[in-house]
Motif scaffolding. Structure first.
Motif, PDB file in Angstrom:
ATOM      1  N   ASN A  57       0.820  -1.214   0.000  1.00  0.00           N
ATOM      2  CA  ASN A  57       0.000   0.000   0.000  1.00  0.00           C
ATOM      3  C   ASN A  57       0.853   1.261   0.000  1.00  0.00           C
ATOM      4  OD1 ASN A  57      -2.399  -1.418  -0.053  1.00  0.00           O
ATOM      5  ND2 ASN A  57      -2.589  -1.465   2.171  1.00  0.00           N
ATOM      6  N   GLN A  58       1.921   1.273   0.780  1.00  0.00           N
ATOM      7  CA  GLN A  58       2.812   2.432   0.810  1.00  0.00           C
ATOM      8  C   GLN A  58       3.487   2.630  -0.544  1.00  0.00           C
ATOM      9  OE1 GLN A  58       5.484   1.557   4.008  1.00  0.00           O
ATOM     10  NE2 GLN A  58       4.128   2.410   5.579  1.00  0.00           N
ATOM     11  N   HIS A  64       0.907   3.948  -3.027  1.00  0.00           N
ATOM     12  CA  HIS A  64       0.570   5.335  -2.693  1.00  0.00           C
ATOM     13  C   HIS A  64       1.658   6.277  -3.202  1.00  0.00           C
ATOM     14  CE1 HIS A  64      -1.083   8.733  -0.531  1.00  0.00           C
ATOM     15  NE2 HIS A  64       0.121   8.946  -0.010  1.00  0.00           N
TER      16      HIS A  64
END
Length: 83
Positions: A56-57, A60
């Motif tokens: 997810n990081q 993002h």
């Protein structure tokens, strides 16, 4: 004697093997892959790189850079296994 609590707490940390009255835990690898991000603002500028353990990081950061018009590449690479 092995209690249910021993088995449950051991199961949370990795693979559980029960030999008689002994609970053995084989720890799972910490990370099996890493997300590698390459980016640069302009073709005349040098490349920058970042590594992420979290998908997810990484996504993002990738989409934030892409939204700014930055040339970016994201790939999933195997990492060294640490036990």
């Amino acid at each position: 004697m092995v209690s249910a609590t021993d088995v449950k707490s051991a199961a949370m940390t990795g693979t559980v093997k029960i030999d008689g009255d002994t609970v053995r835990v084989e720890a799972a690898p910490v990370h099996t892959h890493v997300y590698y991000l390459l980016w640069r603002k302009r073709p005349s500028q040098p490349w920058h790189s970042e590594e992420f353990d979290n998908r997810n990081q990484a996504h993002h950061r990738y989409f934030a850079l892409a939204g700014q018009g930055v040339e970016a590449y994201l790939e999933k690479r195997p990492s060294r296994v640490t036990e």
